[in-house]
Design a protein around this motif. Sequence first.
Motif, PDB file in Angstrom:
ATOM      1  N   LEU A  43     103.384  56.120  30.267  1.00 35.13           N
ATOM      2  CA  LEU A  43     102.673  56.364  29.016  1.00 35.13           C
ATOM      3  C   LEU A  43     101.418  55.511  28.912  1.00 35.13           C
ATOM      4  N   ASN A  44     100.337  56.112  28.395  1.00 34.51           N
ATOM      5  CA  ASN A  44      99.191  55.300  28.013  1.00 34.51           C
ATOM      6  C   ASN A  44      99.349  54.906  26.547  1.00 34.51           C
ATOM      7  N   VAL A  46      97.794  55.796  23.829  1.00 38.67           N
ATOM      8  CA  VAL A  46      97.775  56.909  22.877  1.00 38.67           C
ATOM      9  C   VAL A  46      99.121  57.637  22.861  1.00 38.67           C
ATOM     10  N   GLN A  47      99.662  57.916  24.038  1.00 33.01           N
ATOM     11  CA  GLN A  47     100.956  58.605  24.114  1.00 33.01           C
ATOM     12  C   GLN A  47     102.063  57.764  23.489  1.00 33.01           C
ATOM     13  N   GLU A  50     101.771  58.088  19.793  1.00 27.59           N
ATOM     14  CA  GLU A  50     102.194  59.432  19.396  1.00 27.59           C
ATOM     15  C   GLU A  50     103.721  59.506  19.305  1.00 27.59           C
ATOM     16  N   LEU A  51     104.382  58.902  20.283  1.00 27.73           N
ATOM     17  CA  LEU A  51     105.844  58.856  20.253  1.00 27.73           C
ATOM     18  C   LEU A  51     106.345  58.086  19.046  1.00 27.73           C
ATOM     19  N   GLN A 114     108.159  62.740  34.535  1.00 24.64           N
ATOM     20  CA  GLN A 114     107.738  61.926  33.395  1.00 24.64           C
ATOM     21  C   GLN A 114     107.234  62.801  32.245  1.00 24.64           C
ATOM     22  N   ALA A 115     106.516  63.858  32.584  1.00 25.26           N
ATOM     23  CA  ALA A 115     106.022  64.782  31.556  1.00 25.26           C
ATOM     24  C   ALA A 115     107.190  65.466  30.839  1.00 25.26           C
ATOM     25  N   TYR A 118     108.901  62.929  28.622  1.00 22.49           N
ATOM     26  CA  TYR A 118     108.107  62.677  27.411  1.00 22.49           C
ATOM     27  C   TYR A 118     108.439  63.716  26.332  1.00 22.49           C
ATOM     28  N   LYS A 119     108.580  64.973  26.729  1.00 21.51           N
ATOM     29  CA  LYS A 119     108.929  66.018  25.767  1.00 21.51           C
ATOM     30  C   LYS A 119     110.289  65.755  25.131  1.00 21.51           C
ATOM     31  N   TYR A 122     109.883  62.942  22.681  1.00 21.89           N
ATOM     32  CA  TYR A 122     109.126  63.357  21.494  1.00 21.89           C
ATOM     33  C   TYR A 122     110.035  64.140  20.537  1.00 21.89           C
TER      34      TYR A 122
END
Length: 524
Positions: A43-44, A46-47, A50-51, A114-115, A118-119, A122
């Motif tokens: 994650l950066n 921003v991500q 967002e989480l 990882q993508a 992330y979903k 989220y």
Amino acid sequence: MKDRNDKLVFWGCFIALITTAFAFITRAFMVNDPGLWPETFGLNAVQGQELFQAGIWPFAISIILFSLIIDKIGYRSAMVFSFVCYAAYAILAFMAYGTVNAEGLDGQALKDAQAQAYKLLYIGSIILGLGNGTVEAYINPVVATMFNKDKTKWLNILHAGWPGGLVLGGILTILLGAKVADDWRVLIVIIAIPAIVFLLMLIKAKFPVNERVAAGATYREMLGEFGAIGAAIAAYLITKELGKVFGWADLTVIAIVAVLVIAYGLYCKSPGRPMMIFLCIVMFPLATTELGTDGAITGIMEGPLKEIGQNPLWVLIYTSAIMTVLRFFSGPIVHKLTPLGLLATCALLAIAGLFFLSMTTTLVAIFAAATLYGIGKTFFWPTTLGVVAEQFPKGGALTLNAIAGIGMLSVGIVGGPLIGAMQEKSVETAVQEKMAEGTYAKISKEDTYFLGKYNAIDGDKLKTLPQADQDKIGEVSTNAKQGALAKITIFPAIMLLCYLGLIFYFKSRGGYKPVEIGGDGGGH
């Protein structure tokens, strides 16, 4: 408390609130520690935020929406739903862990995993936020009904569970540091412990019938206490927040709000109680003062703590411990000052605390000022809930929880950005005064927020300057942001004037008295 069942219900609600605090502090730690979620899921910054925000906005929205139906579905159903949300969050977090830790993942395969993870996180964060909001939606009316002759005192004691949970969760997070670094799932288990406890305590407990329902006040009357104006405030904040998440245009937001408010107004046929609307508006500076300043104050205190080798998390633990103790012993204070007198006193203390924080530099002085501020903000939230519960009993769960939801949403939409813009303006002025002419123009960029345009330092542009200038600007910026706390005193100052106005209003009517639900609602 009259009997064993009452004790079981109250302390079960208390532990449920501790669960929400555990969820908040552990997620903040996992998102912000570079070695935890950022490293695991790539994650950066921003991500990561967002989480984190995905667990905040559903909280504020669900506390309002659940209040509309909670008397129909029952408190037990709401409690079970909140537990299911915690369980679902834990399952999704474990699934996300398993997704990125499967054997043989490397290169593009790891990025794809990882993508996908992330979903899962989220979705899990949104579900967790819904669970946290549902907890608030049932515990507030339950306690206000159980102690309908002493609402402000017991709502303060109940809400000691939030800072108390932050203290316990923070200490556990620090003590388990090594284990957490090896496997962050330990923090998920920490949330599960109080969740299981409150489920076992409340699953067979007998919940009280809401005071409004027991007195025979109708659903339409409840909606009327909040009224079309209150609904307009809440609907705008909810729709605006959803618009940010889903990318709705401003026109779409306005259209949705118009439809909801017209429908609400046609059904309830009331603009709302004037004082209820007034308290909703006061909630904007209140939430900004209590929640919006936390990040700025923590930033000021982190530097001195790091210099002596201490975890910055101790800042949050310290201020939360103050709030926990004071809220537990709120009864005599409320009795002595009255709820409105207590709110006015707290506003005065918050003004003094923020002002002194804006100019102090040593660790001892900073902690002393933070203590003053911490005492000031201790009673804002639960005492406001107490005033609403005491003055608008016909409003039931809706008025009690809607004002809390309005506070949570307003700090994200209005308060936080406004404080940020005030700090950036202070930085702009300071850099222009203390650096060579034209320096700020070279390193800044223009951006917008809900009140219009503002300027802020661009990190990439800053890196083009010599290192000595970068260091100097960093120092100037830090000092300017601290100094901006003096300007933020405008929010508790507004609150102080509002509370003094309410005190004089009630004095003209014979003094502050809780409204009996069989009456006319106090006429205000």
